[in-house]
Each structure stands twice: as C-alpha cells, then as structure tokens.
Scaffold this active site. Structure first.
Site, PDB file in Angstrom:
ATOM      1  N   SER A 159       4.904   2.162   7.827  1.00  0.00           N
ATOM      2  CA  SER A 159       4.564   1.056   6.942  1.00  0.00           C
ATOM      3  C   SER A 159       5.719   0.704   6.021  1.00  0.00           C
ATOM      4  O   SER A 159       6.264   1.567   5.335  1.00  0.00           O
ATOM      5  CB  SER A 159       3.341   1.407   6.099  1.00  0.00           C
ATOM      6  OG  SER A 159       2.199   1.509   6.898  1.00  0.00           O
ATOM      7  N   ASP A 201       0.189  -7.604   1.223  1.00  0.00           N
ATOM      8  CA  ASP A 201       0.669  -6.241   1.443  1.00  0.00           C
ATOM      9  C   ASP A 201       2.193  -6.164   1.376  1.00  0.00           C
ATOM     10  O   ASP A 201       2.835  -5.471   2.163  1.00  0.00           O
ATOM     11  CB  ASP A 201       0.176  -5.692   2.787  1.00  0.00           C
ATOM     12  CG  ASP A 201       0.213  -4.169   2.840  1.00  0.00           C
ATOM     13  OD1 ASP A 201       0.251  -3.545   1.768  1.00  0.00           O
ATOM     14  OD2 ASP A 201       0.236  -3.609   3.955  1.00  0.00           O
ATOM     15  N   HIS A 255       0.812  -1.221   0.000  1.00  0.00           N
ATOM     16  CA  HIS A 255       0.000   0.000   0.000  1.00  0.00           C
ATOM     17  C   HIS A 255       0.846   1.272   0.000  1.00  0.00           C
ATOM     18  O   HIS A 255       0.325   2.365  -0.226  1.00  0.00           O
ATOM     19  CB  HIS A 255      -0.983   0.000   1.182  1.00  0.00           C
ATOM     20  CG  HIS A 255      -0.349   0.229   2.525  1.00  0.00           C
ATOM     21  ND1 HIS A 255      -0.052  -0.790   3.396  1.00  0.00           N
ATOM     22  CD2 HIS A 255       0.024   1.358   3.159  1.00  0.00           C
ATOM     23  CE1 HIS A 255       0.470  -0.303   4.498  1.00  0.00           C
ATOM     24  NE2 HIS A 255       0.528   1.008   4.377  1.00  0.00           N
TER      25      HIS A 255
END
Length: 399
Positions: free
Chosen positions: A241, A164, A134
């Site tokens: 992230s 992911d 993402h």
C-alpha cells in the site's frame, strides 16, 4: 637390410604426420584463446561456438529486460514507511479516575500502540513523499526508510480518506525522485509493474498487466471512496500500500492500495492524476476538498429498466433510457437549494455528456466549490439547465 628399410620409412612418415598435427592443433588452440580476451580488454569479445554450433552469450553481458530497467530507474525513490498510532480503549469513566489509577494502575491498561508498515515514493527531491492515507492515518510522525537503509523522520502533512491519499515530508535534499506517467492513456493489457514492501519484505517487485480501468468504488467494495480505480493482476499485498504502479517506461501511473483483503489475483491502484491533484492540496493546506451536490443516483440502461430496478416511489414513469437518474435529493444540500428533484435525469455536467453515475461524480469532483456548475437534466421529457454551487463534502451529510 632390404626388409628393414621400408619399415623405417613407414614409421618415420607416421612420426612426421603426428608432429604436423600437433603443431596445427596448438595454433588453433592459441588462436581460440587469443580471441577470448579479458573483459577488461577494450577488444570485442567473440562468442564461443560449442560442439553443436550454438553461440554462447558472453559471460559479461547483463540479462536485463524492460522490467529490470524500470526498477533500476525508480527503485531508489521507493521507500518503506513505518507508522505507529495509539488505539483508544473504552475505559469506563469510574475506572479512569486518578485516585483509582493511583491504587490500581496495573488493572487499567494504557492505550496500546498499533504499528503498521507500508510503502511510498518520493515525488520531489526535497523530501516530499506520496503514500496511502490508511498507511499513516492517526500518526503525526512516521519513520521513512530508504532503499540504502537510511532512516529519516517524516512529518505527515495531510491525509485524505476519501481518496486514500496522504503526503509525508522528510527533511532532506537531492533525493531520487520518480517521474509521472499518464493513467488516462492506459489500455487494458498493457504491462504493469508494482514495487513496494509487502509483508515487510523491502523493495519487492511484481509484474502483471492492466486488467481493467475505471473500476468504481462500489465495484471494488469501498463505497466510501471517490476514486475510479485501476485494476491490475500484479500482486499487491499488505505492505504494498502506497507504493507505485509503473508502466513499461518506469513512470508512475498509480498508487497501489491493498484495500480488498479477500482479493486473490486482483490489485487496485489510484490513478496518478487523482493522487497528484489531492497531494497538491494536502501539501498546501493539509486537507483536500471534495465538491458535493447531495444527490443519490443510478445509471439508466436497458437492463435496469427491463428488470424493474428503478425505485417505485417516484410517482411517475421514466421516459429516458440513457442518462443518470436522480433517485433522492439530500435535505439542505446544494442540490436541493438549486432545485433538483427525484426523477430528474442528468444528461450533461459542465456541458459534458454523462452516461453513468460515475461520470457525474467525476465531473463534480473536478468542479470548484462555491462556483456555479451547470447541469443539464430531463424532467418529464423536457430539457432544462440547473445551476448549482457545489459545497465541500460534509462530515455527516443529512439523509
């Protein structure tokens, strides 16, 4: 004269005693100074004792612990990733006509550019970088910023939304890299160190413990993912992230992912074994495959049976109290072709016992597409083996 003589002797005695004390004190001061040599001297520095008898540490000694050592070891291999992508606007066809645009350009906005920042870490010294899907999804080229401030152009080699995980490549050599640990050996309560760029604050370090293991995608709140997450209380915020989750030795055990906006004191990471397996596929082919059977299932246990959470439309009673119940078989799926039926209870996958639906998903994920996978089931109390050939997960599976 007789009265003055004793006074002279008395005064002279005090004078001599004072000189002696002064000489002794000077020697002590000189000795103490000689024991504290310059840090550049090869001699050992003697700790100073204060008036309370407590030894002070030498001023040159580093106040370093295992966290600082781990960060020093891998910090230069953690990068910031800046990505830009166009956000499509739904412009009515009649307004998007070239003639209309010629006269009313200002009234038709172009697709806006969405910019985001995340983290990543270098896994090969020739510029291979692992991050979250993402972070870079929708971008073909990203900006990779090293710890020293150097900015490199990165090409997105592949993105896998189901786990992911994504892989980025920069054109460079002899870059610092990070070492892999083993997430399978983790125990709740062990130290966990997160490094990343939360909210654009580069090279931020947070620390906590491994809070739990094997969190399912449904538990975490992302049912579309196929990951058994590591849960940690090390702070993971937007921008973290794609950064590494480290063990106490400075080895990466997972990829941090800020997937729960409402999580407070909870962070999640993708185990490095899952991430590296997917990253290898993305590097080679640009995509990752996910073996698929086409069944909906629930885990059997005493609570589910006692509380009547088993669907009532199966048409028969479930005799087993342990295993994974097949609730539904997807039309035109590998499971339907192999002969699975609603009501079957899965006991083993690939000759390995399974107790939960997550176990089944994990075993299927590790199987090979178009290769026979043996599944042991119980149907109406009778055990049998079903041979199924998993297929790649479809874009739009049938209901």
């Amino acid at each position: 004269m007789n009265k003055l003589f004793p006074k002279i002797i008395f005064s002279t005695g005090f004078f001599i005693i004072g000189i002696a004390l002064g000489i002794w004190g000077s020697r002590e001061f000189t000795a103490s100074r000689s024991s504290l040599k310059s840090p550049s001297d090869d001699s050992t520095i003697v700790p100073v004792t204060n008036i309370f008898g407590v030894k002070k540490p030498p001023s040159t000694e580093k106040n370093i612990n295992f966290i600082a050592e781990a960060v020093e070891k891998v910090g230069s291999a953690v990068v910031r990733i800046d990505a830009s992508r166009e956000v499509a606007l739904n412009v009515p066809p009649n307004l998007d006509h070239p003639l209309f645009r010629h006269f009313f350009t200002d009234q038709i906005p172009d697709n806006p550019i969405e910019e985001g920042t995340g983290s990543g870490f270098i896994i090969a010294d020739d510029g291979l970088i692992m991050t979250n899907a993402h972070v870079v999804e929708g971008a073909k080229v990203v900006s990779v910023v090293m710890k020293n401030g150097q900015s490199l152009e990165g090409q997105v080699l592949g993105v896998d939304t189901m786990t992911d995980v994504a892989v980025v490549k920069v054109n460079a050599q002899n870059l610092p890299t990070i070492n892999f640990g083993n997430a399978n050996d983790l125990i709740p309560g062990q130290w966990a160190i997160a490094i990343g760029n939360p909210l654009g604050l580069d090279n931020t370090v947070t620390v906590g413990i491994i809070s739990a293991l094997g969190r399912s995608s449904a538990e975490v709140g992302v049912p579309d993912k196929r990951v058994k997450f590591i849960q940690t209380d090390a702070a993971i915020n937007p921008g973290n992230s794609g950064g590494p989750l480290l063990n106490a030795q400075g080895e990466v055990i997972g990829i941090n992912t800020a997937i729960r906006a409402n999580a407070q004191g909870l962070g999640f990471a993708i185990p490095i074994e899952t991430a590296s397996r997917i990253a290898e596929q993305l590097q080679k082919t640009g995509k990752a495959t996910h073996p698929y059977l086409g069944i909906q299932m629930i885990t059997l246990n005493e609570d589910i049976i006692k509380n009547g959470n088993i669907p009532q439309n199966l048409g028969f009673n479930i005799k087993e109290h342990i295993g994974v119940l097949v609730v539904k078989v997807v039309l035109n799926s590998p499971a339907q072709e192999a002969g699975f039926l609603a009501g079957d209870v899965i006991l083993k996958v690939g000759n390995q016992p399974v107790l939960t639906s997550l176990d089944v998903q994990e075993k299927v994920e590790l199987s090979n597409i178009n290769e026979i996978l043996e599944v042991e089931i119980s149907r109406q109390g009778k055990t049998q083996i079903i041979k199924v050939k998993p297929q790649d997960f479809p874009t739009n599976p049938s209901n």
